[in-house]
Design a protein around this motif. Structure first.
Motif, PDB file in Angstrom:
ATOM      1  N   ASP A  20     -10.274   2.333   1.433  1.00  0.00           N
ATOM      2  CA  ASP A  20     -10.502   3.818   1.226  1.00  0.00           C
ATOM      3  C   ASP A  20      -9.781   4.608   2.568  1.00  0.00           C
ATOM      4  O   ASP A  20      -9.681   5.678   2.106  1.00  0.00           O
ATOM      5  CB  ASP A  20     -12.036   3.882   1.361  1.00  0.00           C
ATOM      6  N   LYS A  64      -3.760   9.423   2.657  1.00  0.00           N
ATOM      7  CA  LYS A  64      -2.747   9.864   1.996  1.00  0.00           C
ATOM      8  C   LYS A  64      -3.247  11.208   1.027  1.00  0.00           C
ATOM      9  O   LYS A  64      -2.432  12.387   1.208  1.00  0.00           O
ATOM     10  CB  LYS A  64      -2.461   9.119   0.654  1.00  0.00           C
ATOM     11  N   SER A  65      -4.362  11.578   0.789  1.00  0.00           N
ATOM     12  CA  SER A  65      -4.832  12.757   0.365  1.00  0.00           C
ATOM     13  C   SER A  65      -4.976  13.889   1.420  1.00  0.00           C
ATOM     14  O   SER A  65      -4.689  14.979   1.072  1.00  0.00           O
ATOM     15  CB  SER A  65      -6.238  12.560  -0.509  1.00  0.00           C
ATOM     16  N   VAL A  71      -4.184   0.253  -9.007  1.00  0.00           N
ATOM     17  CA  VAL A  71      -4.310   0.509  -7.531  1.00  0.00           C
ATOM     18  C   VAL A  71      -3.321   0.677  -6.921  1.00  0.00           C
ATOM     19  O   VAL A  71      -2.183  -0.185  -7.124  1.00  0.00           O
ATOM     20  CB  VAL A  71      -5.143  -1.026  -7.532  1.00  0.00           C
ATOM     21  N   LYS A  72      -3.330   1.484  -5.836  1.00  0.00           N
ATOM     22  CA  LYS A  72      -2.258   2.108  -5.149  1.00  0.00           C
ATOM     23  C   LYS A  72      -2.513   1.658  -3.584  1.00  0.00           C
ATOM     24  O   LYS A  72      -1.527   1.622  -2.684  1.00  0.00           O
ATOM     25  CB  LYS A  72      -1.714   3.434  -5.299  1.00  0.00           C
ATOM     26  N   TYR A  73      -3.544   1.800  -3.035  1.00  0.00           N
ATOM     27  CA  TYR A  73      -4.078   1.729  -1.838  1.00  0.00           C
ATOM     28  C   TYR A  73      -4.852   0.545  -1.282  1.00  0.00           C
ATOM     29  O   TYR A  73      -5.675   0.009  -1.860  1.00  0.00           O
ATOM     30  CB  TYR A  73      -4.922   3.053  -1.380  1.00  0.00           C
ATOM     31  N   ALA A  95       0.205   4.206   1.246  1.00  0.00           N
ATOM     32  CA  ALA A  95      -0.033   4.900   2.371  1.00  0.00           C
ATOM     33  C   ALA A  95       0.517   4.239   3.550  1.00  0.00           C
ATOM     34  O   ALA A  95       1.543   4.716   4.497  1.00  0.00           O
ATOM     35  CB  ALA A  95      -1.457   5.153   2.857  1.00  0.00           C
ATOM     36  N   TRP A 138     -10.988  -5.417  -8.708  1.00  0.00           N
ATOM     37  CA  TRP A 138      -9.634  -4.802  -9.284  1.00  0.00           C
ATOM     38  C   TRP A 138      -9.035  -5.542 -10.425  1.00  0.00           C
ATOM     39  O   TRP A 138      -7.916  -4.838 -10.997  1.00  0.00           O
ATOM     40  CB  TRP A 138      -8.494  -4.662  -8.130  1.00  0.00           C
ATOM     41  N   CYS A 153       0.779  -1.234   0.141  1.00  0.00           N
ATOM     42  CA  CYS A 153       0.158  -0.077  -0.042  1.00  0.00           C
ATOM     43  C   CYS A 153       0.878   1.118   0.060  1.00  0.00           C
ATOM     44  O   CYS A 153       2.161   1.290   0.777  1.00  0.00           O
ATOM     45  CB  CYS A 153      -0.698  -0.053   1.257  1.00  0.00           C
ATOM     46  N   CYS A 204      -6.937   4.599   3.569  1.00  0.00           N
ATOM     47  CA  CYS A 204      -5.481   4.790   3.263  1.00  0.00           C
ATOM     48  C   CYS A 204      -5.645   5.647   2.292  1.00  0.00           C
ATOM     49  O   CYS A 204      -4.725   6.591   2.163  1.00  0.00           O
ATOM     50  CB  CYS A 204      -4.707   3.424   2.843  1.00  0.00           C
ATOM     51  N   ARG A 205      -6.667   5.784   1.588  1.00  0.00           N
ATOM     52  CA  ARG A 205      -6.588   6.604   0.354  1.00  0.00           C
ATOM     53  C   ARG A 205      -7.042   7.938   0.718  1.00  0.00           C
ATOM     54  O   ARG A 205      -5.965   8.782   0.215  1.00  0.00           O
ATOM     55  CB  ARG A 205      -7.533   6.135  -0.804  1.00  0.00           C
ATOM     56  N   SER A 206      -7.963   8.250   1.565  1.00  0.00           N
ATOM     57  CA  SER A 206      -8.186   9.589   2.244  1.00  0.00           C
ATOM     58  C   SER A 206      -7.258  10.049   3.116  1.00  0.00           C
ATOM     59  O   SER A 206      -6.852  11.142   3.199  1.00  0.00           O
ATOM     60  CB  SER A 206      -9.760   9.351   3.049  1.00  0.00           C
TER      61      SER A 206
END
Length: 56
Positions: free
Chosen positions: A40, A46-47, A35-37, A17, A28, A15, A42-44
């Motif tokens: 959800d 990171k942003s 796909v990086k994360y 993050a 996927w 991942c 981890c995605r939020s």
């Protein structure tokens, strides 16, 4: 129907993050290269780091 596989046989990647490895999922399948994360959360996170300037 396709051949059943064990989770250990599926491809994994770390991942971006949290760094934990996560396994391929059927949803996927078409987009696995992008796909990086792992989740959800981890995605939020990171942003949020990008917006606030907090270093990991």
């Amino acid at each position: 129907m396709g051949k059943m596989r064990r989770k250990a046989e599926l491809p994994t990647k770390p991942c971006a993050a949290c760094g934990r490895p996560f396994a391929w999922r059927r949803k996927w399948a078409r987009d696995w290269d992008n796909v990086k994360y792992c989740s959800d959360r981890c995605r939020s996170a990171k942003s949020f780091e990008k917006r606030s300037g907090i270093a990991p």
